[in-house]
Design a protein around this motif. Structure first.
Motif, PDB file in Angstrom:
ATOM      1  N   ASP A 127      23.574 -18.186  36.022  1.00 33.61           N
ATOM      2  CA  ASP A 127      23.514 -18.413  37.464  1.00 33.61           C
ATOM      3  C   ASP A 127      23.802 -19.873  37.817  1.00 33.61           C
ATOM      4  O   ASP A 127      23.386 -20.802  37.107  1.00 33.61           O
ATOM      5  CB  ASP A 127      22.132 -18.035  38.000  1.00 33.61           C
ATOM      6  CG  ASP A 127      21.882 -16.538  37.954  1.00 33.61           C
ATOM      7  OD1 ASP A 127      22.845 -15.780  37.708  1.00 33.61           O
ATOM      8  OD2 ASP A 127      20.717 -16.126  38.139  1.00 33.61           O
ATOM      9  N   TRP A 128      24.507 -20.048  38.913  1.00 32.82           N
ATOM     10  CA  TRP A 128      24.797 -21.357  39.488  1.00 32.82           C
ATOM     11  C   TRP A 128      25.479 -22.300  38.481  1.00 32.82           C
ATOM     12  O   TRP A 128      25.252 -23.508  38.487  1.00 32.82           O
ATOM     13  CB  TRP A 128      23.536 -22.011  40.044  1.00 32.82           C
ATOM     14  CG  TRP A 128      22.920 -21.235  41.165  1.00 32.82           C
ATOM     15  CD1 TRP A 128      21.777 -20.496  41.125  1.00 32.82           C
ATOM     16  CD2 TRP A 128      23.421 -21.114  42.503  1.00 32.82           C
ATOM     17  NE1 TRP A 128      21.519 -19.914  42.347  1.00 32.82           N
ATOM     18  CE2 TRP A 128      22.521 -20.281  43.213  1.00 32.82           C
ATOM     19  CE3 TRP A 128      24.542 -21.627  43.167  1.00 32.82           C
ATOM     20  CZ2 TRP A 128      22.706 -19.946  44.542  1.00 32.82           C
ATOM     21  CZ3 TRP A 128      24.724 -21.305  44.499  1.00 32.82           C
ATOM     22  CH2 TRP A 128      23.815 -20.477  45.170  1.00 32.82           C
TER      23      TRP A 128
ATOM     24  N   GLY B  34      31.983 -19.519  37.146  1.00 29.86           N
ATOM     25  CA  GLY B  34      32.366 -19.067  38.473  1.00 29.86           C
ATOM     26  C   GLY B  34      33.423 -17.976  38.438  1.00 29.86           C
ATOM     27  O   GLY B  34      34.298 -17.960  37.568  1.00 29.86           O
ATOM     28  N   VAL B  35      33.356 -17.053  39.386  1.00 33.87           N
ATOM     29  CA  VAL B  35      34.297 -15.931  39.464  1.00 33.87           C
ATOM     30  C   VAL B  35      35.504 -16.366  40.286  1.00 33.87           C
ATOM     31  O   VAL B  35      35.353 -16.777  41.442  1.00 33.87           O
ATOM     32  CB  VAL B  35      33.629 -14.698  40.105  1.00 33.87           C
ATOM     33  CG1 VAL B  35      34.585 -13.512  40.066  1.00 33.87           C
ATOM     34  CG2 VAL B  35      32.318 -14.371  39.407  1.00 33.87           C
ATOM     35  N   PRO B  36      36.721 -16.282  39.720  1.00 35.79           N
ATOM     36  CA  PRO B  36      37.896 -16.803  40.438  1.00 35.79           C
ATOM     37  C   PRO B  36      38.356 -15.882  41.565  1.00 35.79           C
ATOM     38  O   PRO B  36      38.297 -14.662  41.466  1.00 35.79           O
ATOM     39  CB  PRO B  36      38.959 -16.895  39.349  1.00 35.79           C
ATOM     40  CG  PRO B  36      38.567 -15.835  38.361  1.00 35.79           C
ATOM     41  CD  PRO B  36      37.060 -15.800  38.372  1.00 35.79           C
TER      42      PRO B  36
ATOM     43  N   VAL C 170      33.600 -18.580  42.820  1.00 33.67           N
ATOM     44  CA  VAL C 170      32.370 -18.158  43.485  1.00 33.67           C
ATOM     45  C   VAL C 170      31.231 -18.222  42.476  1.00 33.67           C
ATOM     46  O   VAL C 170      31.293 -17.588  41.406  1.00 33.67           O
ATOM     47  CB  VAL C 170      32.508 -16.730  44.046  1.00 33.67           C
ATOM     48  CG1 VAL C 170      31.243 -16.341  44.813  1.00 33.67           C
ATOM     49  CG2 VAL C 170      33.744 -16.622  44.945  1.00 33.67           C
ATOM     50  N   VAL C 171      30.197 -19.003  42.800  1.00 32.15           N
ATOM     51  CA  VAL C 171      29.018 -19.115  41.934  1.00 32.15           C
ATOM     52  C   VAL C 171      27.777 -18.793  42.760  1.00 32.15           C
ATOM     53  O   VAL C 171      27.788 -18.891  43.987  1.00 32.15           O
ATOM     54  CB  VAL C 171      28.890 -20.524  41.315  1.00 32.15           C
ATOM     55  CG1 VAL C 171      30.094 -20.846  40.441  1.00 32.15           C
ATOM     56  CG2 VAL C 171      28.725 -21.583  42.410  1.00 32.15           C
ATOM     57  N   GLY C 172      26.708 -18.405  42.070  1.00 28.44           N
ATOM     58  CA  GLY C 172      25.495 -18.095  42.806  1.00 28.44           C
ATOM     59  C   GLY C 172      24.409 -17.540  41.919  1.00 28.44           C
ATOM     60  O   GLY C 172      24.455 -17.649  40.684  1.00 28.44           O
ATOM     61  N   ASN C 173      23.436 -16.887  42.573  1.00 27.53           N
ATOM     62  CA  ASN C 173      22.285 -16.351  41.856  1.00 27.53           C
ATOM     63  C   ASN C 173      22.551 -14.979  41.246  1.00 27.53           C
ATOM     64  O   ASN C 173      21.649 -14.348  40.707  1.00 27.53           O
ATOM     65  CB  ASN C 173      21.075 -16.255  42.798  1.00 27.53           C
ATOM     66  CG  ASN C 173      21.287 -15.241  43.918  1.00 27.53           C
ATOM     67  OD1 ASN C 173      22.420 -14.766  44.132  1.00 27.53           O
ATOM     68  ND2 ASN C 173      20.217 -14.902  44.641  1.00 27.53           N
ATOM     69  N   PHE C 174      23.808 -14.511  41.302  1.00 32.81           N
ATOM     70  CA  PHE C 174      24.163 -13.172  40.839  1.00 32.81           C
ATOM     71  C   PHE C 174      24.890 -13.170  39.501  1.00 32.81           C
ATOM     72  O   PHE C 174      25.118 -12.109  38.910  1.00 32.81           O
ATOM     73  CB  PHE C 174      25.076 -12.497  41.877  1.00 32.81           C
ATOM     74  CG  PHE C 174      26.381 -13.228  42.070  1.00 32.81           C
ATOM     75  CD1 PHE C 174      27.490 -12.931  41.281  1.00 32.81           C
ATOM     76  CD2 PHE C 174      26.507 -14.227  43.021  1.00 32.81           C
ATOM     77  CE1 PHE C 174      28.685 -13.623  41.439  1.00 32.81           C
ATOM     78  CE2 PHE C 174      27.697 -14.920  43.185  1.00 32.81           C
ATOM     79  CZ  PHE C 174      28.793 -14.612  42.388  1.00 32.81           C
ATOM     80  N   LEU C 175      25.299 -14.331  39.001  1.00 31.10           N
ATOM     81  CA  LEU C 175      26.195 -14.375  37.848  1.00 31.10           C
ATOM     82  C   LEU C 175      25.600 -13.693  36.621  1.00 31.10           C
ATOM     83  O   LEU C 175      26.278 -12.912  35.942  1.00 31.10           O
ATOM     84  CB  LEU C 175      26.558 -15.833  37.515  1.00 31.10           C
ATOM     85  CG  LEU C 175      27.426 -16.578  38.535  1.00 31.10           C
ATOM     86  CD1 LEU C 175      27.620 -18.027  38.120  1.00 31.10           C
ATOM     87  CD2 LEU C 175      28.778 -15.884  38.698  1.00 31.10           C
ATOM     88  N   SER C 176      24.358 -13.979  36.299  1.00 26.36           N
ATOM     89  CA  SER C 176      23.744 -13.416  35.102  1.00 26.36           C
ATOM     90  C   SER C 176      23.581 -11.906  35.206  1.00 26.36           C
ATOM     91  O   SER C 176      23.953 -11.164  34.295  1.00 26.36           O
ATOM     92  CB  SER C 176      22.381 -14.076  34.858  1.00 26.36           C
ATOM     93  OG  SER C 176      21.745 -13.502  33.733  1.00 26.36           O
TER      94      SER C 176
END
Length: 379
Positions: free
Chosen positions: A188-189, A194-196, A175-181
């Protein structure tokens, strides 16, 4: 993983000690609850040791006081060794006390020194013997010392095979997106950050995992690898940030059910092309906790360690009838327990026991999909 359950009989060895008088003998006991946590009561009577419980107390060894016939206080230490000859020893000081706690980590170190191995890819054994004895002494270790030793107690220990390597082979999505940082995962992105989320086995299309989305309006996509965005999944809706629960490749950026951030259980089915997000906040509940089975004690999430934790007073309780469990959202829809008493968690698993009254820190780690674990450490 092997079960950790209470020893039925304490280890007892009565020793004759000859350094002073024949009356100076003392007894060395691995004491039963409530004075200490005893380990696995398998048919062999072995202790099962897991890294998930490394900081926990494995056993509290207790012995009676020795009278050297002098006014100087008697000091004690517990000695552990990988061999009965005690050529190399691990010393656990007890001071003037006649008991000392041994942690799971200390027992594991001795087990590894004895040549035990919990790697299923090697031919080394994962069950064997380690040894303990008590030393009582007066005087300074750097000067004149009179000491006595107990007989040796042999303890069977088991290092269960690690499951982490097998879990690395589980099918995963990311899962990737604008929340990672903002959530402590990376940039982000970015595919590599990505979160497994994981399926139970090869060929299974149902994936699950927990993802922290610490932004006001999360948007994300689901990748088939953590290397690139090829054949990614998004939402089947028409605008970015929408949540329909239906997957499409590539689709628009998906959102959360109410458009806000939180700590989510993410379920994805690549066969049915569906996804579901359930926001969760975790706590502990049970008759070992201050509020019993009536209400939860809330835990706090730390994005640096990706764990939930709480520090609280617990009372001694024996699983599986008593103890505590982890529960989401103050409800029983999502609850986690430890059926195998090995530090790993299962949905709707058994209650978790508490070895003795005290103040504890409980940690819940949901960061590894389908390999959820916890630790309980007395302060």
């Amino acid at each position: 993983m092997k079960k950790l359950i209470k020893l039925g009989i304490a280890l007892v060895a009565i020793i004759s000690l000859n350094a002073c008088t024949e009356d100076d003998g003392f007894t060395f006991i691995a004491k039963e609850d409530p004075d200490g946590l005893t380990f696995a009561n398998t048919p062999s009577g072995s202790y099962t040791l897991t890294a998930a419980n490394a900081d926990n107390m494995a056993e509290r060894f207790v012995w009676n006081a020795v009278d050297f016939g002098v006014q100087t206080p008697v000091s004690y230490e517990l000695q552990g060794a990988a061999t009965e000859s005690f050529d190399n020893i691990t010393v656990i000081p007890a001071g003037n006390s006649t008991n000392v706690a041994v942690t799971v980590s200390e027992m594991m170190d001795l087990a590894e020194e004895a040549g035990l191995d919990n790697d299923p890819t090697t031919a080394e054994p994962n069950t064997g013997i380690i040894y303990f004895r008590v030393r009582a002494y007066v005087g300074s270790n750097g000067g004149n010392v009179v000491d006595q030793f107990s007989d040796v107690i042999s303890v069977t220990v088991n290092l269960p095979e690690q499951s982490e390597e097998e879990d690395e082979d589980l099918p995963k999505l990311y899962v990737v997106g604008n929340f990672l940082s903002a959530s402590g995962y990376g940039t982000d992105w970015t595919a590599t950050d990505g979160v497994p989320i994981a399926a139970e086995a090869e060929g299974n299309t149902a994936y699950e995992g927990f993802v922290y989305m610490n932004v006001d309006a999360p948007q994300f996509k689901i990748l088939q690898t953590n290397e690139n965005f090829d054949d990614n999944y998004g939402d089947a809706g028409e605008t970015d940030g929408v949540y329909t629960g239906i997957l499409e490749s590539p689709g628009v950026n998906a959102g959360t059910p109410d458009g806000t951030g939180g700590y989510y259980l993410v379920n994805v089915d690549t066969d049915a092309l569906t996804y579901e997000l359930t926001e969760t906040s975790w706590g502990v509940i049970g008759n070992a906790t201050p509020t019993g089975w009536d209400s939860d004690t809330d835990m706090t999430y730390d994005s640096d360690t990706q764990t939930w934790s709480v520090t609280l007073d617990l009372t001694e309780q024996e699983a599986t009838d008593n103890g505590f469990k982890f529960r989401a959202n103050d409800a029983w829809d999502l609850n986690l327990g430890d059926t195998d008493a090995d530090g790993s968690l299962e949905f709707a698993g058994d209650n978790i026991g508490v070895p003795e009254d005290g103040n504890y820190t409980i940690t819940l780690d949901l960061s590894n999909p389908r390999q959820y674990k916890y630790s309980i450490s007395k302060n």
